[in-house]
Each structure stands twice: as structure tokens, then as C-alpha cells.
Design a protein around this motif. Structure first.
Motif, short mmCIF file in Angstrom:
data_model
loop_
_atom_site.label_atom_id
_atom_site.label_comp_id
_atom_site.label_asym_id
_atom_site.label_seq_id
_atom_site.Cartn_x
_atom_site.Cartn_y
_atom_site.Cartn_z
N TYR A 180 -0.24 -12.38 28.37
CA TYR A 180 -0.60 -10.96 28.36
C TYR A 180 -2.11 -10.75 28.24
O TYR A 180 -2.58 -9.64 28.11
CB TYR A 180 0.12 -10.23 27.22
N ARG B 278 6.61 -11.17 32.51
CA ARG B 278 6.06 -9.80 32.56
C ARG B 278 6.74 -8.94 33.61
O ARG B 278 6.11 -8.05 34.19
CB ARG B 278 4.54 -9.84 32.79
N ASP C 198 8.01 2.97 31.97
CA ASP C 198 7.97 3.45 30.59
C ASP C 198 8.14 2.32 29.58
O ASP C 198 8.68 2.51 28.51
CB ASP C 198 9.03 4.54 30.37
N CYS C 199 7.64 1.13 29.96
CA CYS C 199 7.83 -0.02 29.08
C CYS C 199 6.51 -0.44 28.45
O CYS C 199 5.49 -0.56 29.13
CB CYS C 199 8.40 -1.16 29.92
N THR C 200 6.51 -0.66 27.11
CA THR C 200 5.31 -1.19 26.46
C THR C 200 5.67 -2.46 25.71
O THR C 200 6.72 -2.55 25.08
CB THR C 200 4.70 -0.18 25.46
N THR C 201 4.78 -3.44 25.78
CA THR C 201 5.02 -4.73 25.16
C THR C 201 3.91 -5.02 24.16
O THR C 201 2.73 -4.85 24.48
CB THR C 201 5.04 -5.84 26.24
N ARG C 202 4.29 -5.45 22.95
CA ARG C 202 3.30 -5.89 21.97
C ARG C 202 3.63 -7.32 21.56
O ARG C 202 4.71 -7.82 21.84
CB ARG C 202 3.30 -4.97 20.74
N VAL D 144 9.27 -5.17 22.49
CA VAL D 144 9.29 -4.46 23.77
C VAL D 144 9.98 -3.12 23.56
O VAL D 144 11.06 -3.04 22.98
CB VAL D 144 10.04 -5.26 24.86
N ARG D 145 9.30 -2.09 24.01
CA ARG D 145 9.82 -0.74 23.87
C ARG D 145 10.02 -0.17 25.27
O ARG D 145 9.10 -0.20 26.08
CB ARG D 145 8.79 0.08 23.11
N GLU E 126 7.25 -5.02 33.17
CA GLU E 126 6.22 -4.05 33.55
C GLU E 126 6.52 -3.35 34.86
O GLU E 126 5.82 -2.42 35.25
CB GLU E 126 4.86 -4.73 33.61
#
Lengths: 259, 292
Positions: free
Chosen positions: A86, A60, A67-71, A20-21, A63
């Protein structure tokens, strides 16, 4: 043998290579974790290590921040089906009803005790008043709040003590009948006695829900955890099994080194 | 050193509070002293019997009753236009807009709040000229035009307070709705708005006060001395602040000046009543929210 069987069955929640960024910062990196019903997993770690973000990755909730991205992937067992959280198999509101969450400070709404529980049941699930009443009573009984509030359901929830408020929040979450519970330091703002009640509740309900909890207290973690996940700088640096936890000296020594 | 600085700022804040309370008391006291003896049924209704005036059976010539009605209608119509739009825009800016949109729209809102009211009046007046030359040859300045222009003037207050009230909600409460499986709109409607209702009410009160006291906008958009009661929404009207202004500028004797002070006192009472009314509405809403 029985232990073996348990290990072979697919876990109720399986997290693979989760990253998570948020903004320019990698808050979580390469997280692999499996959760099963009947086994209370507690996450510990210094502040800023990503504990809350890990919990919020499962329903989740991260979200909600733009500005959050999840891989990576989070998969959940639903009956005999495995769904990718996801992957778009379930809608966001559906995921959050199945994966309930309780926050660190009691997040009560400025309404009556009754409406605090009834609102999500009515608005999110569209239940009828009779079903709402039934679920509310069940949930309040379950968290041991029914006898304390049954005569004043219409009075404002803010009149309750901190411990009662937190149990109300817990009741509100379980009234939605989730499969998974994410408990983010639910006893952090409570006094010793109120904390002990919630702690005992978690121990008693680990067979009913898949529970992932965050705790700020090593003592509490030791009392209730079946497995301890130590998080540091967004990575899992150690997984302690039951046998490591019961040995007090070894447990505290290890934690001392890890923090 | 430290205790001295401490004591200094304590005194400054204490004095500031004192200055504000003293000014307000002085203002109200002065108005009461000059105006209270002028406040009588005669001030409101002139020579017309009050029953006839209230039910509109007879026109009121020498009283401020038409101005009271004019100001009340102006505030009500301006609020009916501005409150929904302002609150909705505040919700948009706080909950839906991206950082970029927030910056752009935010500066436009700031620009609107910096617009002098006389410019807004000119805008309304020019709009009517434009309409007369194009699609509505009979368009004229009147109550609804004034209400529309006043609505534009008070919009920034509503937008800013709604946005601030929503953003003041702590993070966990903001995430609560989502965590309980509510959709974004359900969350806004059922948790965020009740949580920020008090702040939004503050904006409504500011807007009402501003709408009730404005003279410059209505001067160019439909207010008229001795217009009487407006016959419809597009008619000329009277208003309390304009009446005060008119009497202050053109009074012929001491009695008329006293009438001006009396009118100012009535304006103060009307706004107090409107504040009380909006507070009551908020209480009712809170009661409805509180019961399931």
C-alpha cells in the motif's frame, strides 16, 4: 531447529493491523497474518466473515469498489527487499501480476482457449508471440490441461468443462509468473473429481508459490492446509497449526464451536 | 388458488407474444399485399436505365433511388457520429463516473431521449439560421445537419444500452482484468467491451432503426421532395420515410399510392439490410477477438 529458522526468516507476506471498510461496514478489523512459501494457509469462516475481502486486500482488488477504505499494512518480500503493497513502491498492475488470483467461478473470457492465456501476457506484459507460446505451454502443462487442449487451442474456452475452465483460469494466472497466489474457493463450483485435481495441485505447488486459499469445505481444508485461519465477523478468531488439524475429532469439534 | 393465478399469467404472457407476432405479420402482410406489385425497377429508377442511375451518369426523376441513397447516407453518417460518442459515453457512465456524475448525466440523457423529434428538427433549423447570421452566411440545411440532429436523437439508446450491457457483467468478470494486471483502459478495451458486445449491438440496431424511420427531424433540416441525389454532404437530399409521407399526403391517383406502399416496403428492406449488416460487423469483430 529447521522449524525455528523458518520462523525467524521474514515472511513472504506480512499483514499488520489490516482493516477494510466498505461503505459504512467494517468488513475486516485488526488482521495480523504472516504467509510463507512452503506453507499452505487456508482461510475458513461463515459467509460474510470477510474471507474474500481479506484475499482482495493483498492484491488491492478491493479498490475496484469506490466506497472502500483500507488501513494497516501489507508487506511483501521481493528478493531481499521488503515492499509495502500500500506504500506506492509498486504500481497496481505490477502488484496484481506478482500476486495472482483465481476466483470462485471460472472467469473465462469469451475467446479461444489460447487467447484466454495469451491476452494478459500480450496486453499487460507486452511479451512477444514466441515467449507467449512458451509460457502458455508451460502453464497448461503445469495444471495438467495441455494434453486435453493442445489440439484445440483455437476453439472457444466456454466449450471446456467447469473443471477444465477453472484449470485454464489457474494456468492464465500462473503464466504471469506470480510469487503469491490467492485462491478464492477455486473448487466451490466444481464436481468432486475436478475439485480433487485442483486441491492436489495446490498441495504440490505450495513450495513454489506463497498460497493463501479460501475454502468452503472443512474436509478439504483438513486435507491440504498447513495452517487454518478461522475468520468470523471480520476478525481472526483462531489459528490452527498442523498438530491441531491432524487430530480429526478435535478439529471438527473446534470448528463446530467456532462457526 | 395458486394454479389459477399461474395459469392466468401464463395465458397473458402467451397472448402478449401472440399479439406482437400477429401485429408484425399483419403489418408486413398488408404492406406486401398493397405494395409488392409496385416494387419493380421502375419504382427505383423511373425512366432512367439502372446502369446509368447506379453509376450516377443520369439523374433519376421518377424513382425512389435517390431516396434509398439519401436514407442510407443519413443512417451511415448519423451512426458514424452517434455510435462512437454513444458507446464512449456509456463506458464513461458505467466505468469512470462517480455515483453523483452518473445521476446527473443520466438525467440529462433521459431528458435528451424525451425530446420530441420535431423539437430536434427545430433545433437544427435554428442552428442554421444562427450560422447564417454569424460566421457562415451561406449555411443551409442539408445531409450533414440532418445526420447530426438524428445522431442526437439516437444517442440516448446507445448510451443506455452500452451502460446496461457493461453493468450486466458479473462482478468476478469485472474484477478479472484488474486481477490479471491490466490497466483500467486495457481491461475495458480487451475484456469488458468484448463481454458486452452483444448488448452494445442491440443499441446500434435500435439506433439504426430509429435513424432510418425518422421524418420529423429531417423535415426541418434538409430533406426535400424531388431533390435528386445529394451532390455533396451539405446538399439537400431525399429520404424514404419522407417520400412515403409525401406520397401518402399528396398522391394524385391509385398508382402513386401504390408507389407509397412499395416505398414503405423498400424502407423495411433497407432497415433489415442495415440490421443484417451490423450483425455481420459484430460477428466479424467476435471472430477477430476470438483468434489471438
Amino acid at each position: 531447529m529447521e522449524q525455528r529458522m523458518k520462523e525467524d526468516a521474514p515472511p513472504d507476506i506480512r499483514i499488520d493491523a489490516l482493516c477494510v471498510r466498505i461503505g459504512a461496514r467494517d468488513v475486516l478489523c485488526g488482521i495480523d497474518l504472516s504467509l510463507r512459501k512452503g506453507e499452505l494457509v487456508v482461510v475458513v469462516g461463515p459467509s460474510g466473515s470477510g474471507k474474500t475481502t481479506l484475499l482482495r486486500a493483498i492484491n488491492r482488488l478491493n479498490e475496484s469498489f469506490p466506497d472502500c477504505t483500507t488501513r494497516g499494512s501489507v508487506r511483501m518480500k521481493l528478493g531481499d527487499r521488503i515492499v509495502d503493497i500500500y506504500g506506492g513502491d509498486l504500481s497496481l498492475p505490477e502488484i496484481r501480476r506478482r500476486v495472482g488470483m483465481v476466483f470462485q467461478t471460472p472467469a473465462i473470457l469469451p475467446f479461444s482457449i489460447e487467447k484466454n492465456i495469451a491476452l494478459p501476457l500480450r496486453v499487460a506484459l507486452g511479451l512477444k508471440p514466441r515467449d507467449i507460446e512458451r509460457r502458455m505451454e508451460h502453464a497448461l502443462l503445469d495444471v495438467g490441461l495441455w494434453d486435453e487442449v493442445k489440439d484445440r487451442l483455437k476453439s472457444p474456452a466456454r466449450m471446456l468443462s467447469g473443471g477444465q475452465q477453472q484449470r485454464l483460469c489457474l494456468a492464465r494466472t500462473i503464466a504471469l509468473e506470480p510469487d503469491v497466489l490467492l485462491l478464492d474457493e477455486p473448487t466451490a463450483s466444481l464436481d468432486f473429481r475436478a475439485a480433487a485435481r485442483i486441491e492436489q495441485w495446490m498441495i504440490d505447488h505450495r513450495d513454489r508459490y506463497t498460497i493463501l486459499a479460501v475454502s468452503h469445505s472443512l474436509g478439504q481444508t483438513r486435507r491440504m492446509a498447513d495452517r487454518v485461519c478461522v475468520l468470523k465477523d471480520g476478525r481472526i478468531v483462531e489459528m490452527l497449526e498442523r498438530e491441531h488439524i491432524v487430530d480429526a475429532e478435535g478439529y471438527y469439534g473446534r470448528m463446530e464451536k467456532l462457526f | 388458488m395458486k394454479p389459477t393465478v399461474d395459469r392466468f399469467w401464463k395465458t397473458v404472457s402467451w397472448l402478449s407474444g401472440l399479439i406482437v407476432s400477429a401485429s408484425v405479420s399483419f403489418l408486413i402482410g398488408f404492406l406486401l399485399w398493397k405494395g409488392v406489385h409496385a416494387v419493380s425497377p421502375r419504382l427505383f429508377f423511373g425512366d432512367t436505365a439502372w446502369q446509368d442511375a447506379l453509376f450516377g451518369r443520369r439523374p433519376v426523376f421518377d424513382g425512389i433511388w435517390p431516396a434509398v441513397v439519401g436514407t442510407l447516407s443519413l443512417v451511415v453518417f448519423a451512426s458514424l457520429i452517434a455510435v462512437p460518442i454513444g458507446v464512449a459515453a456509456g463506458i464513461y457512465l458505467s466505468e469512470y463516473a462517480t455515483a453523483r456524475q452518473r445521476r446527473w448525466i443520466g438525467s440529462l440523457v433521459d431528458l435528451l431521449s424525451a425530446t420530441p423529434s420535431i423539437v430536434m428538427g427545430l433545433f437544427g433549423f435554428t442552428l442554421i439560421l444562427f450560422l447564417r447570421k454569424t460566421i457562415f452566411p451561406n449555411a443551409q440545411t442539408g445531409l450533414m445537419l440532418a445526420a447530426g440532429c438524428i445522431a442526437l436523437i439516437v444517442l440516448p439508446y446507445l448510451i443506455a444500452t452500452t451502460q446496461a450491457a457493461l453493468q450486466g457483467i458479473p462482478e468476478e468478470s469485472r474484477l478479472l482484468g484488474a486481477s490479471l494486471g491490466l490497466t483500467k483502459w486495457q481491461h475495458i478495451r480487451h475484456t469488458l467491451i468484448p463481454l458486452s458486445a452483444k448488448g452494445i449491438l442491440g443499441g446500434v440496431v435500435l439506433a439504426i432503426g430509429r435513424a432510418a424511420e425518422d421524418t420529423a427531424v429531417i423535415l426541418l433540416t434538409g430533406v426535400m421532395a424531388r431533390a435528386g441525389m445529394p451532390r455533396n454532404l451539405w446538399d439537400k437530399f431525399e429520404a424514404l420515410p419522407f417520400h412515403v409521407y409525401y406520397l401518402a399526403a399528396e398522391h394524385r391517383d391509385a398508382a402513386e399510392l401504390a408507389q407509397g406502399f412499395g416505398t414503405a416496403l423498400v424502407l423495411l428492406m433497407v432497415t433489415t439490410f442495415l440490421f443484417g449488416f451490423s450483425y455481420w460487423i459484430e460477428k466479424q469483430a467476435a471472430r477477430r477477438w476470438n483468434s489471438a
